[in-house]
Design an enzyme around this catalytic site. Structure first.
Site, PDB file in Angstrom:
ATOM      1  N   HIS A  37       0.835  -1.204   0.000  1.00  0.00           N
ATOM      2  CA  HIS A  37       0.000   0.000   0.000  1.00  0.00           C
ATOM      3  C   HIS A  37       0.866   1.250   0.000  1.00  0.00           C
ATOM      4  O   HIS A  37       1.603   1.507   0.947  1.00  0.00           O
ATOM      5  CB  HIS A  37      -0.908   0.012   1.224  1.00  0.00           C
ATOM      6  CG  HIS A  37      -2.030   1.002   1.138  1.00  0.00           C
ATOM      7  ND1 HIS A  37      -3.245   0.704   0.571  1.00  0.00           N
ATOM      8  CD2 HIS A  37      -2.115   2.295   1.535  1.00  0.00           C
ATOM      9  CE1 HIS A  37      -4.041   1.755   0.636  1.00  0.00           C
ATOM     10  NE2 HIS A  37      -3.363   2.749   1.217  1.00  0.00           N
ATOM     11  N   ASP A  80       0.316   5.482  -1.144  1.00  0.00           N
ATOM     12  CA  ASP A  80      -0.667   6.478  -1.569  1.00  0.00           C
ATOM     13  C   ASP A  80      -0.087   7.586  -2.428  1.00  0.00           C
ATOM     14  O   ASP A  80      -0.651   8.685  -2.489  1.00  0.00           O
ATOM     15  CB  ASP A  80      -1.328   7.099  -0.331  1.00  0.00           C
ATOM     16  CG  ASP A  80      -2.463   6.249   0.217  1.00  0.00           C
ATOM     17  OD1 ASP A  80      -3.476   6.106  -0.481  1.00  0.00           O
ATOM     18  OD2 ASP A  80      -2.345   5.730   1.338  1.00  0.00           O
ATOM     19  N   GLU A  86      -9.091   1.608  -2.432  1.00  0.00           N
ATOM     20  CA  GLU A  86      -9.181   1.663  -0.971  1.00  0.00           C
ATOM     21  C   GLU A  86     -10.589   2.085  -0.553  1.00  0.00           C
ATOM     22  O   GLU A  86     -10.856   3.234  -0.244  1.00  0.00           O
ATOM     23  CB  GLU A  86      -8.134   2.619  -0.400  1.00  0.00           C
ATOM     24  CG  GLU A  86      -8.004   2.483   1.104  1.00  0.00           C
ATOM     25  CD  GLU A  86      -6.850   3.277   1.672  1.00  0.00           C
ATOM     26  OE1 GLU A  86      -6.511   3.039   2.848  1.00  0.00           O
ATOM     27  OE2 GLU A  86      -6.294   4.141   0.965  1.00  0.00           O
ATOM     28  N   HIS A 140     -13.363   1.828   3.636  1.00  0.00           N
ATOM     29  CA  HIS A 140     -12.340   2.693   4.214  1.00  0.00           C
ATOM     30  C   HIS A 140     -12.822   3.037   5.620  1.00  0.00           C
ATOM     31  O   HIS A 140     -13.187   2.147   6.387  1.00  0.00           O
ATOM     32  CB  HIS A 140     -12.062   3.909   3.331  1.00  0.00           C
ATOM     33  CG  HIS A 140     -10.855   4.680   3.759  1.00  0.00           C
ATOM     34  ND1 HIS A 140     -10.929   5.958   4.251  1.00  0.00           N
ATOM     35  CD2 HIS A 140      -9.544   4.341   3.809  1.00  0.00           C
ATOM     36  CE1 HIS A 140      -9.720   6.377   4.587  1.00  0.00           C
ATOM     37  NE2 HIS A 140      -8.852   5.411   4.323  1.00  0.00           N
ATOM     38  N   HIS A 185      -9.025  -1.972   7.277  1.00  0.00           N
ATOM     39  CA  HIS A 185     -10.100  -0.985   7.485  1.00  0.00           C
ATOM     40  C   HIS A 185     -11.452  -1.596   7.848  1.00  0.00           C
ATOM     41  O   HIS A 185     -12.363  -0.848   8.209  1.00  0.00           O
ATOM     42  CB  HIS A 185     -10.293  -0.064   6.270  1.00  0.00           C
ATOM     43  CG  HIS A 185      -9.278   1.023   6.156  1.00  0.00           C
ATOM     44  ND1 HIS A 185      -9.267   2.112   6.991  1.00  0.00           N
ATOM     45  CD2 HIS A 185      -8.235   1.193   5.296  1.00  0.00           C
ATOM     46  CE1 HIS A 185      -8.261   2.909   6.662  1.00  0.00           C
ATOM     47  NE2 HIS A 185      -7.617   2.370   5.639  1.00  0.00           N
ATOM     48  N   HIS A 207      -2.513  -3.181   4.600  1.00  0.00           N
ATOM     49  CA  HIS A 207      -1.747  -2.294   5.486  1.00  0.00           C
ATOM     50  C   HIS A 207      -2.385  -2.296   6.870  1.00  0.00           C
ATOM     51  O   HIS A 207      -3.114  -1.403   7.245  1.00  0.00           O
ATOM     52  CB  HIS A 207      -1.614  -0.880   4.904  1.00  0.00           C
ATOM     53  CG  HIS A 207      -2.889  -0.161   4.592  1.00  0.00           C
ATOM     54  ND1 HIS A 207      -3.904  -0.694   3.834  1.00  0.00           N
ATOM     55  CD2 HIS A 207      -3.319   1.089   4.933  1.00  0.00           C
ATOM     56  CE1 HIS A 207      -4.896   0.175   3.729  1.00  0.00           C
ATOM     57  NE2 HIS A 207      -4.562   1.267   4.398  1.00  0.00           N
ATOM     58  N   ASP A 248       2.187   1.993   3.791  1.00  0.00           N
ATOM     59  CA  ASP A 248       1.278   3.150   3.802  1.00  0.00           C
ATOM     60  C   ASP A 248       2.050   4.454   3.645  1.00  0.00           C
ATOM     61  O   ASP A 248       1.623   5.499   4.147  1.00  0.00           O
ATOM     62  CB  ASP A 248       0.416   3.176   5.066  1.00  0.00           C
ATOM     63  CG  ASP A 248      -0.885   3.970   4.882  1.00  0.00           C
ATOM     64  OD1 ASP A 248      -1.156   4.436   3.750  1.00  0.00           O
ATOM     65  OD2 ASP A 248      -1.621   4.147   5.862  1.00  0.00           O
TER      66      ASP A 248
END
Length: 408
Positions: A29, A31, A137, A164, A205, A226, A334
């Site tokens: 993961h 971003d 995500e 999420h 999540h 993650h 992350d």
């Protein structure tokens, strides 16, 4: 005589780098696409990916030079869109995020290449580039449509995190009030269709009941892209031991993340204290966010946040090995999705430092290779095999989402 600590540390780091040269990190993961969107609206002409200038390196943890230094050979790029978006807008924005990631890869063909299969990943790594797959995500990005889910797969999505931060009509989040006590009947069908098309089910999540429901029904290994271990840091985003204990039967992988409040219990409690103080200040200064933020800055200065460390990340890996086994551990940093990182794990160049810590703890070279990329590649290959079988047995699901719950 024992080697001096410095010399031993350098030897451990050299060994970690040697392992990663043969089995590069496949991180779960990152971003970066959303960080670029936030930085400049997604304008890649203003984003020198091969090596960011120092001022941007202070803001963004990922570029080509640091990926190489970190021993990264493959990356699930998160194509994150906020859970607060209305679902039709989320569908549009996630396609824009995929387009941004596609453009980033196309603009850097000497460093990056898009992958569709595990075999592609292996080929691209062997060519000395970073293989890229996409992770959606949050299921809000499919707009309650299995047709959109299928098209996102066609665009390169190889996992979807079911939720999420917000609970959906068909899946409960770890950080929101439940609606379905796990997965609704439509949510179960989402899992079946993800299995059929070969998209990995990501349980980061989601709530614990959602995790259990997904494990009950999934025909393919699942991932946590993650997340870390709840027994070490008691955050609801982490994985409880009863779920970790199910990993061997399912075959899935928990990809340890570097968010400080998920690694370090003192930092998690500090987060909670900060949120409570913000709520208190909001009640004292309604409609004055400027006053709230100024007072909150003073509180932070008086109450500095505890720092997580490389040792904390290794503690989570140790615990997952104890409960689930070495075959069920990966790394999902992350990077560029959080605002602070553990000391020693500040950007994508630092993976070797974590693997050197594992060397010090007695992990073998084979253990390190499995954690770096072997386990997640095995999961991808298993999901592809399940999809091949299911596509021989059944066609695309025609189930439609209904806001009216199934009472039968």
């Amino acid at each position: 005589m024992a080697a001096p600590a410095y010399a031993q540390g350098e030897a451990d780091l050299d060994r970690a780098r040697a392992v990663l040269a043969e089995a590069p990190v496949f991180d779960g993961h990152n971003d970066l696409p959303y960080a670029i969107r936030e930085l400049n609206g997604g304008n890649l002409a203003d984003f020198p990916f091969p090596r960011l200038p120092d001022d941007l390196r202070g803001q963004i943890a990922t570029d080509g030079e640091r990926l190489s230094a970190g021993g990264v050979g493959a990356q699930f790029w998160s194509v994150y869109v906020p859970a607060s978006l209305p679902e039709p807008e989320a569908v549009v924005q996630v396609i824009e995020q995929i387009d941004l990631a596609d453009r980033l890869i196309a603009a850097n063909p000497d460093r990056l290449e898009k992958a569709a299969t595990a075999a592609d990943v292996r080929r691209i790594i062997a060519a000395g580039k970073v293989a890229g797959m996409y992770g959606v995500e949050g299921g809000h990005a499919i707009g309650n449509s299995l047709g959109v889910l299928r098209k996102l797969y066609d665009l390169g999505t190889r996992y979807m995190t079911l939720t999420h931060s917000a609970t959906l009509a068909w899946a409960d989040s770890a950080t929101d009030a439940p609606k379905s006590d796990g997965l609704s009947p439509f949510g179960l069908e989402v899992i079946r269709e993800m299995n059929r098309i070969g998209m990995l089910v990501d349980l980061s999540h989601v709530s614990s009941p959602t995790m259990a429901d997904a494990l009950d029904i999934s025909a393919a290994p699942i991932i946590f892209s993650h997340s870390s271990a709840r027994a070490i840091a008691d955050h609801p985003r982490n994985v409880p031991d009863d779920i970790l204990a199910r990993m061997p039967e399912n075959g899935g992988v928990v990809m340890v993340t570097f968010a400080e409040g998920f690694l370090n219990e003192a930092r998690r409690q500090w987060w909670a204290d900060e949120a409570a103080e913000e709520a208190r200040l909001g009640s004292l200064h309604p409609g004055r966010p400027d006053l709230v933020e100024a007072a909150l800055e003073t509180w932070r200065a008086d109450n500095p946040a505890p720092k997580a460390s490389i040792a904390d990340a290794a503690d989570h890996i140790d615990h997952i090995r104890k409960i689930a086994g070495i075959d069920h551990i990966g790394i999902g940093g992350d990077f560029d999705g959080v605002t602070s990182y553990p000391t020693g794990l500040e950007d994508v160049s630092t993976y070797p430092a974590l693997f050197a810590e594992l060397v010090r703890r007695g992990y073998s070279d084979d253990d390190l290779a499995r954690i770096a990329s072997g386990n997640i590649l095995r999961v991808l290959e298993a999901a592809e095999a399940v999809a091949t079988r299911l596509q021989r047995e059944t066609g695309p699901s025609e189930m439609r989402f209904s806001a009216v719950p199934d009472t039968e």
